[in-house]
Design a protein around this motif. Structure first.
Motif, PDB file in Angstrom:
ATOM      1  N   GLY A 158      11.764  -2.303   1.810  1.00  0.00           N
ATOM      2  CA  GLY A 158      13.064  -2.414   1.172  1.00  0.00           C
ATOM      3  C   GLY A 158      13.208  -1.475  -0.008  1.00  0.00           C
ATOM      4  N   PRO A 159      14.341  -1.573  -0.727  1.00  0.00           N
ATOM      5  CA  PRO A 159      14.575  -0.706  -1.884  1.00  0.00           C
ATOM      6  C   PRO A 159      13.582  -1.005  -2.996  1.00  0.00           C
ATOM      7  N   PRO A 160      13.368  -0.054  -3.906  1.00  0.00           N
ATOM      8  CA  PRO A 160      12.412  -0.269  -4.999  1.00  0.00           C
ATOM      9  C   PRO A 160      12.765  -1.506  -5.813  1.00  0.00           C
ATOM     10  N   GLY A 161      11.767  -2.256  -6.153  1.00  0.00           N
ATOM     11  CA  GLY A 161      11.934  -3.460  -6.957  1.00  0.00           C
ATOM     12  C   GLY A 161      10.579  -3.884  -7.476  1.00  0.00           C
ATOM     13  N   LEU A 162      10.555  -4.889  -8.305  1.00  0.00           N
ATOM     14  CA  LEU A 162       9.303  -5.321  -8.913  1.00  0.00           C
ATOM     15  C   LEU A 162       8.298  -5.772  -7.858  1.00  0.00           C
ATOM     16  N   LEU A 163       8.767  -6.564  -6.879  1.00  0.00           N
ATOM     17  CA  LEU A 163       7.859  -7.077  -5.861  1.00  0.00           C
ATOM     18  C   LEU A 163       7.276  -5.946  -5.025  1.00  0.00           C
ATOM     19  N   LEU A 164       8.126  -5.010  -4.601  1.00  0.00           N
ATOM     20  CA  LEU A 164       7.642  -3.884  -3.808  1.00  0.00           C
ATOM     21  C   LEU A 164       6.708  -3.006  -4.636  1.00  0.00           C
ATOM     22  N   HIS A 165       7.028  -2.853  -5.907  1.00  0.00           N
ATOM     23  CA  HIS A 165       6.173  -2.053  -6.783  1.00  0.00           C
ATOM     24  C   HIS A 165       4.784  -2.675  -6.903  1.00  0.00           C
ATOM     25  N   THR A 404      10.471   9.732  -3.120  1.00  0.00           N
ATOM     26  CA  THR A 404       9.394  10.345  -3.898  1.00  0.00           C
ATOM     27  C   THR A 404       8.045   9.978  -3.289  1.00  0.00           C
ATOM     28  N   TYR A 405       7.014  10.665  -3.738  1.00  0.00           N
ATOM     29  CA  TYR A 405       5.661  10.489  -3.195  1.00  0.00           C
ATOM     30  C   TYR A 405       5.207   9.037  -3.228  1.00  0.00           C
ATOM     31  N   SER A 406       5.552   8.309  -4.286  1.00  0.00           N
ATOM     32  CA  SER A 406       5.025   6.954  -4.476  1.00  0.00           C
ATOM     33  C   SER A 406       5.736   5.900  -3.629  1.00  0.00           C
ATOM     34  N   GLU A 407       6.838   6.264  -2.984  1.00  0.00           N
ATOM     35  CA  GLU A 407       7.585   5.300  -2.180  1.00  0.00           C
ATOM     36  C   GLU A 407       6.887   5.051  -0.843  1.00  0.00           C
TER      37      GLU A 407
END
Length: 723
Positions: A158-165, A404-407
């Motif tokens: 999913g889109p970037p968020g705290l949980l995904l991070h 970006t690379y980190s996604e």
């Protein structure tokens, strides 16, 4: 009252659409103020019936999403716009057209008569998709979430968020530690297994013997070493040798009086660098890099090799990436008529026919440029072809228009995406730049895999009409015996969850490219050879050892962990041991071959009619029923390494010989018994055993209308060939 109900329905539709759009976007709705709203998902566009990409508000592209999710987004958008009545419409393909309805589906039958794969005409019967009867037209059916058991669905992040991070960071930490341990074991194993060889060579040197004398090209290696030293001294003294490097280093058999046509502009001792342009200039050529955007937003590299005495570099703006659409000419690009160009050249030079070369797993296009004039890219360019080299997504410099690379989403792809998206993008750009409507495709190892996958009738067969001939070097379709090695077995038995825990959800062992960037080039080359030799049982017996370190400067590149999981993980290639047939299909094929071989031994020849009757009576499939390719497939030419333990090219040849692919026309097939996997591009006699034949096959299969317009390659006959 009706207006209020309609307004409420509209509001509900808007909320549902917003949630689904956010789910497929790069940023979540609460991040709009801190990031461009142009990255919000608007609709899904189907590149094929199985490959939807997300189109953002700014017109950008995001990588593939599950078919069910894409259909849901489009359905909600239509409900919000007041279009349709809730019925699933045909997927919107990349060219803006809907997939034709009512087209009969093509099915590949298993032994039990059930379909293992479906094309756009089949109703989906996997995942959570809802379906109608199998005979329903596509407009009334949802494409399957997975086109075949051979290509498991790609995970959706999913889109970037705290949980995904947090999840992403966790995977990066665990994968760094575990993959570092795995890599350390591999390096130690490579060093340990090389000790006997090193000790033996040291002992021979101690007693005054040269261990290299047993090498098959020892005399030629010594000669080239001395000539190269002489040329390097001449360069350092600012003196150019009177004779070209090609004649001096490679002997006078093919020497020409016009060798000065290719005058080196670089020289001296080799610094051993990862630079295609540098090695092109050492042999009197040059290179320019183009940016190409894939239909899912990745930016990949396309290299053009040219003679600087007859072609200058294109302006930087022209070499930038353009629209993600493929096979549609950019209106801003210069157009010319091929016939007029051929007639109008004041110097009498005709255009060169284009060739695209694709590299193997963990490699880059530099693999075709590291052997001086024995490099296929340089040889074919000097012969008289317009040579282009394609790199797959990420490579040495992972780039995307949005991600970006980190996604994690940046790395959610495998061999299907490389074949269905990367290859068409590269082919399209070459055809636009050269203004031809066909080209010749030459691929090695994984490069052949992505082409074989892309050309399959369930994938993207229409690109076959853009290819005049597909030349496969060490074709990677069937697995060789090396797949049974202990470390490969380990990767095959662990679950997908454990694989991702160990190797992450980003790049596969990114420490390897990092080591490439920081280690001294010669040390890295020596270590790279030892590691890959240990893993894949390769040897440098037939390579020129003095430039071996150079060969490994163009590998490894960044590849996704998902891609490596497809090659080595559970329920993928390592299990089925074939890229386009399941394990059951492959076993059935082997049984049919055994029966045919017995018939051949009994009768002294193979009667196709009797063989077909025998297989039919045993309940097996009639010849051609399980074909992978339709009538859009281009001619094939194959060079098989007979001592290749990584892949089994002989099985592929047998498939064609036994009539399982009635639409495939094999124009050339050769097994080189002594060759290993990389020898087909790096052996010292590769030009003699493969290169000259490549040159001839490309010319002989060129469309007839180009024969009088294009430059005749050196060594090719001008007479018309029977095709």
């Amino acid at each position: 009252m009706a207006d209020a109900t309609q307004t409420g329905s509209k509001a509900l539709a808007a909320m549902a659409y917003s949630r689904q759009a956010e789910r497929l976007s790069y940023v979540s709705s609460d991040e709009k103020n801190r990031a461009s709203p142009g990255t919000m998902a608007v609709e899904a566009k189907f590149i094929t019936a199985h490959d939807p990409v997300v189109v953002t508000a700014s017109g950008g592209r995001l990588p593939l999403v599950p078919v069910d999710e894409a259909n849901k987004l489009n359905r909600l958008k239509k409900e919000l716009d007041g279009v349709g009545s809730g019925r699933e419409d045909a997927p919107l393909l990349a060219n803006g057209a809907s997939t034709p309805s009512g087209r009969p589906g093509r099915k590949r039958c298993l032994e039990d008569g059930m379909a293992s794969q479906s094309t756009s005409g089949d109703a989906a019967q996997t995942g959570t998709a809802t379906t109608n009867r199998a005979s329903a037209p596509l407009r009334d059916a949802v494409p399957p979430s997975r086109t075949t058991p051979l290509f498991p669905p790609i995970p959706l992040y999913g889109p970037p968020g705290l949980l995904l991070h947090i999840q992403s960071l966790t995977f990066r930490v665990t994968s760094f530690l575990l993959s570092f341990a795995f890599l350390t074991i591999v390096i130690l194993g490579a060093i340990f297994t090389s000790l006997p060889t090193v000790a033996g060579a040291t002992l021979m040197h101690a007693i005054g013997l040269d261990p290299d004398r047993r090498r098959p090209f020892y005399g030629e290696e010594v000669r080239r070493r001395e000539v190269r030293k002489e040329l390097d001294r001449a360069w350092q003294a600012r003196r150019r040798p009177r004779r070209g490097r090609e004649e001096a280093v490679h002997g006078g058999d093919d020497a020409r009086d016009d060798d000065i046509e290719f005058e080196p502009t670089e020289g001296g001792p080799d610094p051993v660098v990862c630079d295609i342009g540098y090695y092109a200039r050492r042999v009197g050529l040059d290179a320019e890099e183009y940016e190409v955007q894939t239909e899912d937003g990745f930016i990949i590299s396309l290299w053009h090799i040219y003679n600087p005495k007859e072609h200058g570099p294109a302006p930087a703006e022209r070499r930038r990436h353009r629209s993600p659409e493929v096979f549609s000419r950019d209106s801003s690009s210069t157009r010319r008529d091929l016939q007029e160009s051929a007639d109008a050249d004041a110097r009498g030079r005709k255009p060169k026919y284009p060739i695209l070369l694709m590299h193997g797993l963990l490699q880059s296009s530099g693999a075709y440029c590291a052997n001086d004039d024995d490099s296929f890219a340089f040889f074919l360019c000097k012969t008289g072809y317009d040579v282009w080299l394609g790199d797959n997504r990420c490579g040495f410099d992972p780039r995307h228009t949005i991600l970006t690379y980190s996604e994690p989403r940046m790395w959610a792809w495998n061999i299907r995406q490389m074949g269905v998206l990367d290859l068409p993008a590269l082919v399209s750009r070459v055809l636009i730049e050269t203004e031809f409507d066909k080209l010749a495709l030459i691929s090695h190892s994984q490069g052949t895999t992505q082409a074989f996958v892309a050309l399959a009738k369930e994938q993207r067969p229409e690109i076959g009409r853009k290819i005049s001939v597909f030349c496969a070097l060490a074709p990677a379709v069937y697995a060789g015996p090396l797949i049974g090695k202990a470390y490969f077995k380990f990767m095959r038995i662990i679950s997908p969850a454990v694989f991702r825990l160990m190797f992450g959800i980003h790049a596969f062992i990114p420490l390897m490219p990092t080591m490439h960037a920081i280690m001294p080039s010669r040390l890295y080359g020596a270590l790279g050879y030892r590691v890959f030799s240990f893993l894949f049982d390769w040897t440098d017996t037939r390579w020129e050892r003095d430039i071996r370190d150079r060969l490994f400067q163009f590998a490894p590149t960044y590849v996704s962990a998902e891609s490596m999981r497809w090659w080595l993980g559970k329920d993928c290639f390592a299990k089925h041991k074939c890229i386009l047939a399941t394990r059951d299909e492959r076993k059935l094929e082997e049984q049919e071959d055994e029966k045919a071989d017995r018939m051949l031994q009994q009768n002294g020849k193979l009667d196709p009619e009797k063989s077909s009757q025998a297989t039919a009576s045993d309940g097996a499939r009639p010849s051609g029923l399980s074909a992978w390719y339709d009538d859009q497939v281009p001619p094939f030419a194959l060079w098989v390494a007979g001592s290749d333990g990584l892949v089994d090219g002989r099985k592929l040849l047998r498939r064609f010989e036994r009539g399982r692919e009635p639409n495939v026309r094999v124009v050339h097939a050769k097994v080189i018994d002594e060759y290993e996997h990389l020898d087909v591009i790096w052996a010292m006699d590769a030009i003699e055993k493969v290169g000259h034949e490549l040159r001839d096959v490309v010319w002989q299969t060129m469309p007839e209308r180009y024969r009088g317009l294009c430059r005749v390659p050196r060594g090719c006959s001008t007479k018309t060939v029977d095709r």
